[in-house]
Scaffold this motif. Structure first.
Motif, mmCIF file in Angstrom:
data_model
loop_
_atom_site.group_PDB
_atom_site.id
_atom_site.type_symbol
_atom_site.label_atom_id
_atom_site.label_comp_id
_atom_site.label_asym_id
_atom_site.label_seq_id
_atom_site.Cartn_x
_atom_site.Cartn_y
_atom_site.Cartn_z
ATOM 1 N N ALA A 1 0.842 -1.198 0.000
ATOM 2 C CA ALA A 1 0.000 0.000 0.000
ATOM 3 C C ALA A 1 0.878 1.249 0.000
ATOM 4 N N ARG A 2 1.955 1.205 0.814
ATOM 5 C CA ARG A 2 2.823 2.375 0.901
ATOM 6 C C ARG A 2 3.501 2.646 -0.449
ATOM 7 N N LEU A 3 4.006 1.561 -1.058
ATOM 8 C CA LEU A 3 4.680 1.729 -2.350
ATOM 9 C C LEU A 3 3.719 2.276 -3.399
ATOM 10 N N ARG A 4 2.467 1.844 -3.289
ATOM 11 C CA ARG A 4 1.471 2.302 -4.248
ATOM 12 C C ARG A 4 1.160 3.783 -4.022
ATOM 13 N N ASP A 5 1.038 4.167 -2.726
ATOM 14 C CA ASP A 5 0.799 5.576 -2.408
ATOM 15 C C ASP A 5 1.922 6.458 -2.918
ATOM 16 N N GLU A 6 3.146 5.916 -2.851
ATOM 17 C CA GLU A 6 4.293 6.712 -3.306
ATOM 18 C C GLU A 6 4.425 6.669 -4.823
ATOM 19 N N ASN A 7 3.444 6.049 -5.479
ATOM 20 C CA ASN A 7 3.449 5.950 -6.947
ATOM 21 C C ASN A 7 4.662 5.222 -7.506
ATOM 22 N N ARG A 8 5.139 4.241 -6.759
ATOM 23 C CA ARG A 8 6.313 3.522 -7.248
ATOM 24 C C ARG A 8 5.927 2.225 -7.941
ATOM 25 N N ILE A 9 4.727 1.723 -7.647
ATOM 26 C CA ILE A 9 4.270 0.500 -8.315
ATOM 27 C C ILE A 9 2.828 0.679 -8.776
ATOM 28 N N GLY A 10 2.422 -0.167 -9.704
ATOM 29 C CA GLY A 10 1.089 -0.032 -10.281
ATOM 30 C C GLY A 10 -0.018 -0.544 -9.376
ATOM 31 N N ALA A 11 -1.249 -0.211 -9.729
ATOM 32 C CA ALA A 11 -2.412 -0.572 -8.912
ATOM 33 C C ALA A 11 -2.643 -2.081 -8.877
ATOM 34 N N ASP A 12 -2.222 -2.790 -9.914
ATOM 35 C CA ASP A 12 -2.489 -4.234 -9.980
ATOM 36 C C ASP A 12 -1.456 -5.078 -9.254
ATOM 37 N N SER A 13 -0.578 -4.445 -8.508
ATOM 38 C CA SER A 13 0.466 -5.208 -7.813
ATOM 39 C C SER A 13 -0.156 -6.146 -6.784
ATOM 40 N N ARG A 14 0.513 -7.286 -6.561
ATOM 41 C CA ARG A 14 -0.057 -8.318 -5.680
ATOM 42 C C ARG A 14 1.020 -8.983 -4.836
ATOM 43 N N ILE A 15 0.521 -9.636 -3.782
ATOM 44 C CA ILE A 15 1.384 -10.545 -3.031
ATOM 45 C C ILE A 15 0.886 -11.943 -3.368
ATOM 46 N N LEU A 16 1.757 -12.771 -3.905
ATOM 47 C CA LEU A 16 1.337 -14.101 -4.319
ATOM 48 C C LEU A 16 1.909 -15.148 -3.358
ATOM 49 N N PHE A 17 1.034 -15.738 -2.546
ATOM 50 C CA PHE A 17 1.470 -16.791 -1.634
ATOM 51 C C PHE A 17 1.365 -18.129 -2.345
ATOM 52 N N VAL A 18 2.450 -18.893 -2.323
ATOM 53 C CA VAL A 18 2.431 -20.210 -2.957
ATOM 54 C C VAL A 18 2.401 -21.269 -1.866
ATOM 55 N N ASP A 19 1.346 -22.044 -1.824
ATOM 56 C CA ASP A 19 1.277 -23.110 -0.826
ATOM 57 C C ASP A 19 1.922 -24.360 -1.408
ATOM 58 N N ASP A 20 3.070 -24.722 -0.821
ATOM 59 C CA ASP A 20 3.840 -25.852 -1.334
ATOM 60 C C ASP A 20 3.348 -27.153 -0.686
ATOM 61 N N GLY A 21 2.094 -27.484 -0.906
ATOM 62 C CA GLY A 21 1.546 -28.727 -0.367
ATOM 63 C C GLY A 21 1.624 -28.833 1.147
ATOM 64 N N SER A 22 1.291 -27.762 1.845
ATOM 65 C CA SER A 22 1.364 -27.774 3.313
ATOM 66 C C SER A 22 0.372 -28.758 3.913
ATOM 67 N N ARG A 23 0.713 -29.259 5.106
ATOM 68 C CA ARG A 23 -0.204 -30.174 5.780
ATOM 69 C C ARG A 23 -0.985 -29.486 6.889
ATOM 70 N N ASP A 24 -0.723 -28.207 7.100
ATOM 71 C CA ASP A 24 -1.460 -27.495 8.149
ATOM 72 C C ASP A 24 -2.482 -26.547 7.500
ATOM 73 N N GLN A 25 -2.839 -25.497 8.197
ATOM 74 C CA GLN A 25 -3.909 -24.613 7.728
ATOM 75 C C GLN A 25 -3.448 -23.562 6.709
ATOM 76 N N THR A 26 -2.231 -23.702 6.202
ATOM 77 C CA THR A 26 -1.683 -22.658 5.327
ATOM 78 C C THR A 26 -2.628 -22.261 4.188
ATOM 79 N N TRP A 27 -3.166 -23.242 3.470
ATOM 80 C CA TRP A 27 -4.009 -22.894 2.321
ATOM 81 C C TRP A 27 -5.315 -22.236 2.765
ATOM 82 N N ALA A 28 -5.885 -22.707 3.864
ATOM 83 C CA ALA A 28 -7.106 -22.086 4.377
ATOM 84 C C ALA A 28 -6.836 -20.619 4.699
#
Ligand code: UDP
Ligand code: MG
Length: 314
Positions: free
Chosen positions: A29-56
């Motif tokens: 959000a901060r980087l976006r406010d400072e106009n350094r990145i575009g509005a469509d920027s994302r954080i992509l979490f990759v669940d590597d087949g976890s056995r706990d609640q990670t995907w939930a």
């Protein structure tokens, strides 16, 4: 404005994920406010087949924030494959990617400096640990030994750089052309070339949960890294064989003289020790050669490195 995807591989990270997501969304959000990145920027979490609640947790985070995307692999494939899965997915949407561990050991404030370096023209920016005081003595010394060994074996890796790095879309496109199954990203990324730079940061402690890299995984990671990038171990064995061959000629001469002057002894010690020694070296050599043959075996099968089960993005 450039679209940034922050790619975070997660394996059984239920304890750290909420906090990680909070800090990363604030950062975005901060980087976006400072106009350094575009509005469509994302954080992509990759669940590597976890056995706990990670995907939930990832699904819930995705539902709650438009900035969060999730990718679920069909099973555990290891850190490097999970990271690659994330990067290859992000590649379709982003102009820039930054890969980061889920435990926030890598200081996320270095992201600002990475973006600066990119603005100055670097296609790849490596995060480099300036100090490792927070790592245990054991982890620190084994890791440093590993970097030095890799250098000595002629593998071009960036010293003290783990997988915290910025890669542009262009670098990611080139990365996708490396088809090897024995994936060791730290060795492959420098092969891409282009203008690159480094950014230093201090590594902090994992704030919750346990390391997903026990000694056994660390050793096999190091071994894979070496045998995927260097044929020197085979050369060392060849030289060793040659040296032993020379020694045996000298020994033969010696035995011949002993015999000539009649000092023949039962010679049990010499015989038995050479059998053990040569046997050991032969087994070792076979093992190392087998390791490379095994790699070839894996490569020719060209199995997919990861299988995506689910992808959530807004
Ligand atoms: N990780 C993964 N798959 C695995 C093992 C680890 O995706 O099979 C992820 C883990 O969730 C973390 C990163 O890889 O985000 C680095 O792992 P960790 O922090 O446990 O390693 P360490 O910092 O102790 O070397
Ligand atoms: Mg860690």
């Amino acid at each position: 404005m450039k679209t940034l995807y922050i790619v975070v591989p997660c394996y059984n990270e239920e304890e750290v994920l909420p906090e990680t997501a909070k800090r990363l969304t604030e950062k975005l959000a901060r980087l976006r406010d400072e106009n350094r990145i575009g509005a469509d920027s994302r954080i992509l979490f990759v669940d590597d087949g976890s056995r706990d609640q990670t995907w939930a947790i990832i699904s819930a985070l995705h539902a709650a924030h438009t900035d969060i995307a999730g990718l679920k692999l069909s099973r555990n494939r290891g850190h490097q494959n999970a990271l690659l899965a994330g990067l290859m997915t992000a590649k379709e949407y982003c102009d820039l990617s930054i890969s980061l561990d889920a435990d926030l050991q890598d200081d996320i404030d270095a992201i600002d400096r990475m973006l600066e370096e990119h603005e100055k023209g670097s296609e790849i920016v490596y995060g480099v640990r300036s100090k490792r005081e927070t790592d245990s003595w054991f982890k620190r010394s084994t890791a440093q030994f590993f970097y030095k060994l890799m250098k000595a074996l002629g593998v071009d890796i960036v010293y003290n750089h783990a997988d915290y790095r910025l890669m542009s879309r262009r670098a990611l496109d080139e990365l996708s052309h490396f088809e090897e199954c024995n994936l060791f990203l730290r060795g492959i990324v420098p092969l891409i070339g282009f203008k690159w730079s480094t950014v230093e940061y201090e590594r902090s402690e994992r704030f919750a949960g346990e390391s997903k890299y026990p000694l056994k995984k660390m050793l096999s990671f190091a071994f894979d890294g070496i045998t995927s990038f260097s044929v020197k171990p085979i050369r060392i064995i060849t030289s060793l064989g040659f040296i032993i061959f020379l020694c045996s000629i000298l020994a033969l001469l010696y035995f011949f003289f002993v015999k000539l002057f009649g000092y023949t002894v039962p010679g049990w010690t010499g015989t038995i020790s050479s059998i053990w020694m040569i046997g050991g070296i032969q087994l070792l050599s076979l093992g190392v050669i087998g390791e490379y043959v095994g790699k070839i075996y894996k490569e020719v099968k060209k199995r997919p490195k990861f299988i995506v089960e689910n992808f959530l993005n807004h």
